[in-house]
Scaffold this active site. Sequence first.
Site, PDB file in Angstrom:
ATOM      1  CG  HIS A   1      -9.811  28.293  -9.476  1.00 41.49           C
ATOM      2  ND1 HIS A   1      -9.530  27.595 -10.622  1.00 41.49           N
ATOM      3  CD2 HIS A   1      -8.626  28.762  -9.023  1.00 41.49           C
ATOM      4  CE1 HIS A   1      -8.220  27.647 -10.852  1.00 41.49           C
ATOM      5  NE2 HIS A   1      -7.645  28.359  -9.899  1.00 41.49           N
TER       6      HIS A   1
ATOM      7  CD  GLU B   1      -7.243  30.979  -5.740  1.00 37.62           C
ATOM      8  OE1 GLU B   1      -8.024  30.014  -5.803  1.00 37.62           O
ATOM      9  OE2 GLU B   1      -6.041  30.889  -6.028  1.00 37.62           O
TER      10      GLU B   1
ATOM     11  N   GLY C   1       0.815  -1.207   0.000  1.00 38.15           N
ATOM     12  CA  GLY C   1       0.000   0.000   0.000  1.00 38.15           C
ATOM     13  C   GLY C   1       0.843   1.249   0.000  1.00 38.15           C
TER      14      GLY C   1
ATOM     15  N   PRO D   1       2.538   4.852   1.162  1.00 38.68           N
ATOM     16  CG  PRO D   1       4.345   6.166   0.559  1.00 38.68           C
ATOM     17  CD  PRO D   1       3.097   5.584   0.025  1.00 38.68           C
TER      18      PRO D   1
HETATM   19  P1  ADP Z   1       3.396   2.797   6.624  1.00 38.60           P
HETATM   20  O1  ADP Z   1       2.251   2.232   5.872  1.00 38.60           O
HETATM   21  O2  ADP Z   1       4.166   3.765   5.775  1.00 38.60           O
HETATM   22  O3  ADP Z   1       4.239   1.776   7.277  1.00 38.60           O
HETATM   23  P2  ADP Z   1       2.893   3.511   9.330  1.00 38.60           P
HETATM   24  O4  ADP Z   1       2.300   2.239   9.783  1.00 38.60           O
HETATM   25  O5  ADP Z   1       4.289   3.744   9.711  1.00 38.60           O
HETATM   26  O6  ADP Z   1       2.737   3.681   7.763  1.00 38.60           O
HETATM   27  O7  ADP Z   1       1.983   4.699   9.842  1.00 38.60           O
HETATM   28  C1  ADP Z   1       2.520   5.858  10.377  1.00 38.60           C
HETATM   29  C2  ADP Z   1       1.618   6.422  11.421  1.00 38.60           C
HETATM   30  O8  ADP Z   1       0.391   6.843  10.862  1.00 38.60           O
HETATM   31  C3  ADP Z   1       1.239   5.423  12.470  1.00 38.60           C
HETATM   32  O9  ADP Z   1       2.171   5.411  13.493  1.00 38.60           O
HETATM   33  C4  ADP Z   1      -0.120   5.912  12.948  1.00 38.60           C
HETATM   34  O10 ADP Z   1       0.033   6.907  13.930  1.00 38.60           O
HETATM   35  C5  ADP Z   1      -0.696   6.561  11.732  1.00 38.60           C
HETATM   36  N1  ADP Z   1      -1.615   5.670  11.034  1.00 38.60           N
HETATM   37  C6  ADP Z   1      -1.477   5.213   9.784  1.00 38.60           C
HETATM   38  N2  ADP Z   1      -2.493   4.425   9.434  1.00 38.60           N
HETATM   39  C7  ADP Z   1      -3.312   4.376  10.491  1.00 38.60           C
HETATM   40  C8  ADP Z   1      -4.552   3.690  10.752  1.00 38.60           C
HETATM   41  N3  ADP Z   1      -5.139   2.931   9.822  1.00 38.60           N
HETATM   42  N4  ADP Z   1      -5.100   3.857  11.953  1.00 38.60           N
HETATM   43  C9  ADP Z   1      -4.515   4.623  12.881  1.00 38.60           C
HETATM   44  N5  ADP Z   1      -3.359   5.266  12.716  1.00 38.60           N
HETATM   45  C10 ADP Z   1      -2.752   5.159  11.526  1.00 38.60           C
HETATM   46 ZN    ZN Z   2      -5.650  28.643  -9.579  1.00 45.48          ZN
END
Ligand code: ADP
Ligand code: ZN
Length: 656
Positions: A466, A463, A241, A243
């Site tokens: 738009h 703006e 998925g 980032p």
């Molecule tokens: P990646 O998919 O890049 O590994 P991470 O798991 O490191 O992402 O997510 C980074 C931060 O974003 C987490 O520590 C959390 O705080 C927040 N986060 C991301 N997705 C969720 C989710 N589905 N529910 C709650 N917090 C989330």
């Molecule tokens: Zn514009």
Amino acid sequence: MNNDKKNRPPFRNPLLIFLVISIVATILLNLMVFSLQSSSKQEISYSDFLTMLDEDKVDEVIISQDRFVIYEKPIEIKEPEGENEAAESFLNMFGISSSEVIKRAREQSRKVYYTGYIYDERLLERLDEKGIKYSTPIQNNNPILDFFLTWILPLGIIYLLFFILTRSMSKRFGGGGGIMGIGQSNAKMYNVENSTGVTFKDVAGQEEAKESLDEIVDYLHNPAKYRAIGAKQPRGALLVGPPGTGKTLLAKAVAGEAKVPFFSLSGSEFVEMFVGVGASRVRDLFKQASAKAPCIIFIDEIDAIGKSRDSQISSNDEREQTLNQLLNEMDGFDSSKGLVIIAATNRPEILDKALLRPGRFDRRIIVEKPDLKGREDILKVHIKNVKTEPDINLHDMALATSGAAGADLANMVNEAALRAVRMGRKTVSQEDLMESVEVIIAGKEKKDRILSEKEKEIVAFHEVGHALATAAQKHTQPVHKITIVPRTMGSLGYTMQMPEEEERYLMSSDEILDQITVFLAGRAAEELVFNTKTTGAANDIERATLLARNMITQYGMSEKFGMAGLESIQNKYLDGRSVSNCSEETKTAVDNEIIRVLKECYDKAMRILVDNRTALDEIAKYLIDKETITGDRFMEIYKSVTETTGGDNNDEESER
Ligand code: ADP
Ligand code: ZN
Ligand code: MG
């Protein structure tokens, strides 16, 4: 990490290597000292020695078992005449007298010769005759001390030196245990957590992913149940998925739910400069993990090692070896013990096929960006950590954050809390939350950037252009807010659109065309009102062009090309860059088609603005005055103007 020291192969035992190096160094040292000693002396024949005696050149002779060492008479050093008080007292400080210094200097300046031992009865007589000093060295009757000084002591010193040196090197370069320790995956390589403290409750909006992972949790709890029926647990799951969607978090949650140790490391940490290091780290990791099973091994960013092996022009031996070792270990381990490997990546398409075959990472779990409900749930999870006012509305915030990943949302909540502190409040308000959304999307407000009156006007009309195109067309999302406060990320103002209720997953070609028209209406307003073109439209143009291109090349929405797929997307979860699949001629034709679509949309935008010129002027005036206008206020003015002017808006488009 030390319990494998004993059964390490001997050639990799760093202590042994130190020892060998120290011994060699000591031998070399002794040889060097010896040759230095003898090189300062000059060998002469015995008869030369006798000649020297006759010529009165000999000062002293040392007779040892195998040789005579002959000291030639030194150059005469005269004692200074008179007394030099200063020098004398200086020397006295060290407890020596000047005559002693001279004597020493004399001895040092003597030339030294040596010759082999010959039994010569008359020699001593002759020496006595000439009054030459002679002696024989007392044999060192402590061979143990001798041995210790020449061999053990230097050995120890060198050994110690190496030890300290490699220690400090390994500290500096992090991990690997220095030169000698390369290949041992040490504590820094991966983290072992006995309980991650994260559970599925902390991960919101990823219901499908959680469901898939639930089975793994259940297996880790109770492997016997599965074994009884003969079912084999999938060895690995691959989280795929964009980032920030919570892949790492999910893996931790699995470990937390199953209450098993969690070995986590990043793919890039495996690979080093030295070939073979990564492979041995993989080996070591699996050994450690097997000992702790049931447990979870989590390899983050696995694409760093799992890159497809054939697509490389310059092959990377180290990475390939590491990958091979990983494949090997995945085949080798006994999954009935409850060892589960979870990996995460946002570039699944570049992974080696061998990694994905059944028996390895055969389970692919898609972790998508959250939808509306998912976003609301994620916000709920994170809002628990901050103090809020009672009337906050997370649904609105979720609506405004389409396209945001979990990490973005977590960040927004934090930004809101920071803003509340900055404002001197004790709780987070809805305003903080919405402002933080804008900060993440468009950057911080830049209050100190003063626009000239003229620029401010242009930005305002741009703006409002738009916004009017949005309001005058059917297939658009309503305006939420317009502002001409400059932001740090470069925009001088922006129009925020927000879906009314539900999120949309499909876009029709009408909607895309309307959206392109909205993008281009900013420039159209500049042209219409000021008869000028500014750089402010660059971003609009970029986005409009991209939409038009995608329509034609990917969505099959042009009459000219029909449903031919002329481009495909690479790196879906990252930048989503598209690559062209068509011939050069077609590319040219596509470009022409894009230009045509944009032209049509631009003309339409211009028509809308001409038809709504009164509203444009009114709203722009308001905006210049107040700098920000809400969607509601905007619609009020728009409606009142179009009603009183009796619909100079006679387009086929209905008003909202
Ligand atoms: P990646 O998919 O890049 O590994 P991470 O798991 O490191 O992402 O997510 C980074 C931060 O974003 C987490 O520590 C959390 O705080 C927040 N986060 C991301 N997705 C969720 C989710 N589905 N529910 C709650 N917090 C989330
Ligand atoms: Zn514009
Ligand atoms: Mg991650």
